[in-house]
Design an enzyme around this catalytic site. Sequence first.
Site, PDB file in Angstrom:
ATOM      1  N   GLY A  70     -24.858-150.556  -9.685  1.00  0.00           N
ATOM      2  CA  GLY A  70     -24.932-149.700 -10.874  1.00  0.00           C
ATOM      3  C   GLY A  70     -23.610-149.018 -11.172  1.00  0.00           C
ATOM      4  N   LYS A  71     -22.555-149.482 -10.534  1.00  0.00           N
ATOM      5  CA  LYS A  71     -21.245-148.798 -10.675  1.00  0.00           C
ATOM      6  C   LYS A  71     -20.828-148.689 -12.131  1.00  0.00           C
ATOM      7  CE  LYS A  71     -18.931-151.722  -8.143  1.00  0.00           C
ATOM      8  NZ  LYS A  71     -20.042-152.644  -7.871  1.00  0.00           N
ATOM      9  N   HIS A 448     -40.997-124.425   7.458  1.00  0.00           N
ATOM     10  CA  HIS A 448     -41.285-123.927   6.102  1.00  0.00           C
ATOM     11  C   HIS A 448     -42.626-124.503   5.650  1.00  0.00           C
ATOM     12  CE1 HIS A 448     -40.995-123.346   1.762  1.00  0.00           C
ATOM     13  NE2 HIS A 448     -40.145-122.366   2.047  1.00  0.00           N
ATOM     14  N   GLU A 450     -43.720-125.529   2.877  1.00  0.00           N
ATOM     15  CA  GLU A 450     -43.655-126.736   2.035  1.00  0.00           C
ATOM     16  C   GLU A 450     -43.512-127.983   2.911  1.00  0.00           C
ATOM     17  OE1 GLU A 450     -40.734-126.905  -1.236  1.00  0.00           O
ATOM     18  OE2 GLU A 450     -40.532-129.033  -0.743  1.00  0.00           O
TER      19      GLU A 450
END
Length: 612
Positions: A70-71, A448, A450
Site C-alpha cells: 500500500g506504499k 485495568h 477494560e
Amino acid sequence: MLTRTPADITCRLRGQRVEQQDLGQQRMQRVKVKKQNERSVPVQTGRQYRLSEGEVMSFSIAIDGPAGAGKSTVARCAAQKLGFVYVDTGAMYRTIALYMLEHKVDVENQNALEKALSQIEIGVRYQDGMQQMLLNGVDVSGRIRTQEVSDQASVTAAKPAVREKLLNLQRELARHENVIMDGRDIGTRILPDAPLKIFLTASSRERARRRYAELQQKGEVCSLEEIQREIEERDDRDSHRAEAPLRQADDAILLDTSDLSVEEAVDRIVNLAETAMRDAKRKEGARRGIHSPEARIQELKNLMLREDSPLKGQLWVSDDGKAAVYLAASAGFCFGVHRAVDTVYDQIKEGQTPICTYGPIIHNEMVVADLKQHGVMEIDDEVQLSGITEGTVVIRSHGVPQRVYEQIKGQGLKLIDATCPYVKKIHQIVKEKSAEGFQIVIIGNAHHPEVEGIMGWCSSPAIVIGTEEEAQKLVESGIQKPLCVVSQTTFNLKKFHKLVEIITQLRYHESAILNTICNATEERQTEADAIAHIADAMIVIGGRNSSNTQKLVDICRKECESTFFVQTFDDLNLRLVPSRGIVGISAGASTPNNIIEEVSKQCRKTILLNRC
Ligand SMILES: Nc1ncnc2c1ncn2[C@@H]1O[C@H](COP(=O)(O)OP(=O)(O)OP(=O)(O)O)[C@@H](O)[C@H]1O
Ligand SMILES: Nc1ccn([C@H]2C[C@H](O)[C@@H](COP(=O)(O)O)O2)c(=O)n1
Ligand code: SF4
C-alpha cells in the site's frame, strides 16, 4: 508549518544532469549537477517545511516495504494531506525495465546494460500531484504497470549500475522538496537521515488479494494463488539481492496495513509526520534560539491556523502578549463516557430502582459520589454481583467479561449495556480470532478493567504486555501460534507502535496487528502532545485512578517538564505555574466539564489578568 503551491515540477535525469522546472508558474528553475559530487543550487518551490515566517527547511519521509503493501496509495494520500511531493521510486525502476524489455536488452550482460542505460533519459513530471514517468521524453506512466514490467523491474533493480543511475535523481528531489518517497531502500540508502522512516508491510496473502482485486477491476484473468506466488518471489528477490536489499531500517517504524483501511493507514502516517515535524522544528527552533514567549505564542497561533492542526482548542493571550492559556478541544468526556454517564442518569430519571453499576461508572470520584447520592450502588466483582437479587445492572463503558453478562441474565436482573462501542468491537475481534486459533496479545495494563473485560472474551488465555521488556520476553518465548495483537483503547499511541515493533520481530507476516486505540484517545493524546511541545507548563486534569489521564500526564511530561496532574482546581498550586509563556490544559476522558472550566477560569484570572 506547510505552504502549498499549485506548482508542478519536472525533473529529468540524463547522465549526471538534473533539471527542475516549476511549470505551475511557467518559469524554469534549473539545477545542474555536472559532476557527481558537485552540490546543486537549491530551488525555492514554496513546498519546504516552514519553521516560522521566513525560515524554511525540507522534510523527508521515507517509506519502504514489499510490493502491494500500500506504499504508493497511502504515500500519495498522505502527501496530499501534508502538502508534500510524493515520489514513487518504483516507477523509475519500472521505466528502466520497460526500456530493457522493449529493446530486448540482456540485463545480465554488463556491457549491454551500461550501453542501454546511457541511452535512457528518465523524466519525472508532477501534474495535479500525480507523478508521471517520461522515457526519453515519452509519457510511459500507463505502460509501466504491467505484470511483465513488474517482474522485469525487480530483476533490473538489482543491478548496481541501474541503482546508481537513479540515486542522484532521487536524492536531488528530496533536497529541494518536502517529500514522501517510497521504494525499497529509501530509509536505508537514499535518505538515511530522513527524520521519519516507515516500513509499510502486509501479509503476502493480503497483498495478493489487493492485486487480485485491482486486476479483476481491469478485467484481467488471474488466479489469487499465482499472484501470491509472484509476490513472494518478488519479495524474495528484492530482499535477498546483494545491492540495496529491501530491509527495514533500524530507525524505521513498522506499520502493518493487513487489517487497516487506506484511510487508517494514511491517518497514522500523517500523525507520525506531524509529530516528527514538530520534533524537527523544535530542535531547529532551539538551535536558532526562538526562546521569547511572544515568539512562541505567535508560533502557537500559526500552528492553530493550520487546517490539519491537532490544536483545535481555545487560546487566551494577555494584553502584553507575553502569557497565554490554551485549553485543549479534546479535554474532558469522550463519547463513550458521555454515553455511559447519561445512561445511568436516564435510569434514575425513569425511576428505576435499585440501580447498580458494575464497577464505578467512570474513574472520577466526583461523578461517582453524585450518583451515590442518587442511590446508585456500585458492584465491584462477580461475588458481590451474586448477592444482588433485583433491579438494574449497568455495565460501564470499559466493558466486562462475557461470563458477567451470563451471570446478570442468569440472576434475572435487568441488564443495561453501556460498554463503549469501541471496546465492544475489541470483544468481537478477540472472540473471533481466538476461536480461529490466534494467540491474543493485548497491549495494555493487565489490571485495568477494560483489559480484564477483553480477556474475558477470549476462548483461550490472552497475553497482556505493557512494557518493552514484556514485549521482548514474548519474542524470546518463540511462540509458534499466529498472533492477534490488540490494544487497550486508551493506550499510549507512540508506546503501542514501539511495542508492536518489538513483537513483530517474531513473525509479522502471520500476525494480525490491530491498533484498537480509540479515535477519542488518539485525538486527545495528539493534541496534548502538540500543546505540551510548545508549552511552558501543562495542567492535566483527571481522576487519580484514571489510566487515560495518567497516560496524558506521561505524554505531556515527555514534552514539558512542568506538567501538573490535578483532580480539581484545589490541587493546583498556581505559584508553581510560570507567569510568562504558554500554559496548556488538557483533561482525561472521565473529567467533567465543570471541573475543567473551573481550572481554566482560575488560570486565566491568575496568569492573564493579574499580571504586573
Ligand atoms: N491499507 C489498505 N487497505 C486496503 N487496500 C489497500 C491498502 N493500501 C493499499 N491498498 C490497495 O492495495 C493495492 C496495492 O497498493 P499499492 O499499489 O499502493 O502498493 P505498493 O506498496 O505501492 O506496491 P508496489 O510496490 O508494488 O507498487 C491498491 O489497489 C490499493 O488500493
Ligand atoms: N527504491 C526502489 C523501488 C523499487 N525497487 C524495485 C522493487 C520492485 O521489484 C520494482 C518495482 O517497484 P514497485 O513499483 O513495485 O514499488 O522496483 C527497488 O529496488 N528500489
Ligand atoms: S476513551 Fe474511547 S473507548 Fe474509552 S469510552 Fe471513550 S470513546 Fe470509548
